[in-house]
Scaffold this active site. Structure first.
Site, PDB file in Angstrom:
ATOM      1  N   ASP A  67      29.249  30.591  38.035  1.00 11.60           N
ATOM      2  CA  ASP A  67      28.069  30.126  38.617  1.00 11.60           C
ATOM      3  C   ASP A  67      26.827  31.163  38.602  1.00 11.60           C
ATOM      4  O   ASP A  67      27.146  32.299  38.592  1.00 11.60           O
ATOM      5  CB  ASP A  67      28.339  29.598  40.133  1.00 11.60           C
ATOM      6  CG  ASP A  67      29.261  30.801  40.712  1.00 11.60           C
ATOM      7  OD1 ASP A  67      29.340  31.827  40.541  1.00 11.60           O
ATOM      8  OD2 ASP A  67      29.870  30.349  41.833  1.00 11.60           O
ATOM      9  N   ASN A 136      35.042  28.008  52.990  1.00  5.47           N
ATOM     10  CA  ASN A 136      35.209  26.761  53.395  1.00  5.47           C
ATOM     11  C   ASN A 136      36.153  26.067  52.121  1.00  5.47           C
ATOM     12  O   ASN A 136      35.860  24.748  52.041  1.00  5.47           O
ATOM     13  CB  ASN A 136      33.638  25.737  53.542  1.00  5.47           C
ATOM     14  CG  ASN A 136      33.002  26.160  51.833  1.00  5.47           C
ATOM     15  OD1 ASN A 136      33.457  27.021  51.034  1.00  5.47           O
ATOM     16  ND2 ASN A 136      31.857  25.917  51.942  1.00  5.47           N
ATOM     17  N   HIS A 138      35.700  26.392  48.784  1.00  3.35           N
ATOM     18  CA  HIS A 138      35.046  26.174  47.650  1.00  3.35           C
ATOM     19  C   HIS A 138      35.547  27.094  46.453  1.00  3.35           C
ATOM     20  O   HIS A 138      36.132  28.068  46.694  1.00  3.35           O
ATOM     21  CB  HIS A 138      33.414  26.221  47.796  1.00  3.35           C
ATOM     22  CG  HIS A 138      32.994  27.600  48.020  1.00  3.35           C
ATOM     23  ND1 HIS A 138      31.639  27.966  48.402  1.00  3.35           N
ATOM     24  CD2 HIS A 138      33.492  28.882  47.555  1.00  3.35           C
ATOM     25  CE1 HIS A 138      31.328  29.257  48.232  1.00  3.35           C
ATOM     26  NE2 HIS A 138      32.519  29.937  47.893  1.00  3.35           N
ATOM     27  N   GLU A 143      31.055  23.100  46.571  1.00  2.00           N
ATOM     28  CA  GLU A 143      31.301  22.917  47.929  1.00  2.00           C
ATOM     29  C   GLU A 143      32.096  21.577  48.494  1.00  2.00           C
ATOM     30  O   GLU A 143      32.306  20.502  47.847  1.00  2.00           O
ATOM     31  CB  GLU A 143      29.998  22.881  48.648  1.00  2.00           C
ATOM     32  CG  GLU A 143      29.042  24.040  48.332  1.00  2.00           C
ATOM     33  CD  GLU A 143      29.302  25.340  48.927  1.00  2.00           C
ATOM     34  OE1 GLU A 143      30.456  25.738  49.353  1.00  2.00           O
ATOM     35  OE2 GLU A 143      28.266  26.008  49.203  1.00  2.00           O
TER      36      GLU A 143
HETATM   37  P1  PGA Z   1      34.130  36.738  47.964  1.00  2.00           P
HETATM   38  O1  PGA Z   1      33.556  35.082  47.864  1.00  2.00           O
HETATM   39  O2  PGA Z   1      34.950  37.042  46.796  1.00  2.00           O
HETATM   40  O3  PGA Z   1      32.876  37.406  48.239  1.00  2.00           O
HETATM   41  O4  PGA Z   1      35.048  36.409  49.512  1.00  2.00           O
HETATM   42  C1  PGA Z   1      34.388  34.103  47.144  1.00  2.00           C
HETATM   43  C2  PGA Z   1      33.748  32.808  47.042  1.00  2.00           C
HETATM   44  O5  PGA Z   1      32.984  32.303  47.901  1.00  2.00           O
HETATM   45  O6  PGA Z   1      34.084  32.052  46.175  1.00  2.00           O
END
Ligand code: PGA
Length: 240
Positions: A67, A136, A138, A143
């Site tokens: 992304d 959440n 995702h 999302e």
């Molecule tokens: P993080 O993010 O590794 O910074 O916890 C993971 C994500 O949001 O996919």
């Protein structure tokens, strides 16, 4: 879906780097799907150490990142293009022409997204996809919603994601939109490894592993993948 629980992030990094090392040993021109965020950083450090020791090479590797933010210059300190170069690409022998990060500023986001999926297909698909997971549930920036997404697309980020990621941005400048590989793009990867650490991920991990497969927890779709492994620490596993 296999779940492996470790004591800490460093143990996860070694286990994850072992999976990458095996992949690159078996297929030197592997197509790797890569992730940003805090979770993969120890793994990237471990991969750089193994590259410096001559154990792995990225000379013939192609990468596709999950992304990228929209409306953020490519060279911004918070772009995922910058993140990947600072945390991995600048320290290994990958060729810049083999690096693919979505252009979040593309004039035609739908075309950018479709071209990205077509390039992955033309390269034979992703051999190994690395994922983090949001609090959440995702994966990428898919999302929670009422339907699983298909291919790469432009997404409006949720308040939860904006809250989690805005710590990296000054003031209120965090982008509200991103381009992300879709759930179907991710599920087409031949092998998937997801890493998660910390109690803040425990609820999402519980829903991913023990919950029903639902777009309300996008990572739960991994239950349907033939070769997916979750590498998580004790805190992330605490509700299992
Ligand atoms: P993080 O993010 O590794 O910074 O916890 C993971 C994500 O949001 O996919």
């Amino acid at each position: 879906m296999e779940v492996k629980v470790f004591n800490n992030a460093q143990e996860i990094a070694v286990a994850c780097a072992d999976i990458f090392t095996q992949q690159l040993t078996e297929k030197k021109n592997s197509v790797l799907g890569l992730a940003t965020g805090a979770s993969p950083v120890p793994t990237y450090k471990e991969l750089i150490a193994r590259y410096n020791d001559g154990k792995i090479s990225f000379k013939d590797v192609k990468t596709y990142n999950l992304d990228e933010y929209c409306n953020l210059p490519r060279d911004d300190k918070n772009s995922y293009y910058t993140f990947m170069h600072e945390n991995l690409f600048n320290s290994v022998d990958i060729k810049e022409e083999n690096v693919h990060v979505l252009d979040g500023n593309a004039a035609e986001p739908e075309k950018e997204a479709a071209d990205f999926d077509a390039m992955i297909d033309a390269d034979g698909g992703i051999d190994l996809q690395l994922l983090g997971i949001g609090t959440n549930g995702h994966i990428g920036f898919n999302e929670p919603s009422d339907a699983f997404s298909d291919g790469t697309f432009k997404v409006k980020l949720t308040d939860s994601t904006i809250k989690s990621n805005s710590i990296y941005f000054d003031d209120d400048s965090m982008p509200r939109y991103a381009l992300t590989m879709g759930i179907n793009s991710i599920m087409k990867a031949k092998k998937i490894v997801l890493i998660a650490t910390g109690a803040s991920k425990a609820q999402a991990i519980k829903a991913t592993v023990n919950g029903e497969v639902t777009p309300l927890c996008p990572a739960s779709i991994l239950q349907n993948h033939e070769d997916a492994v979750l590498l998580i620490d004790k805190d992330a596993a605490s509700l299992l």
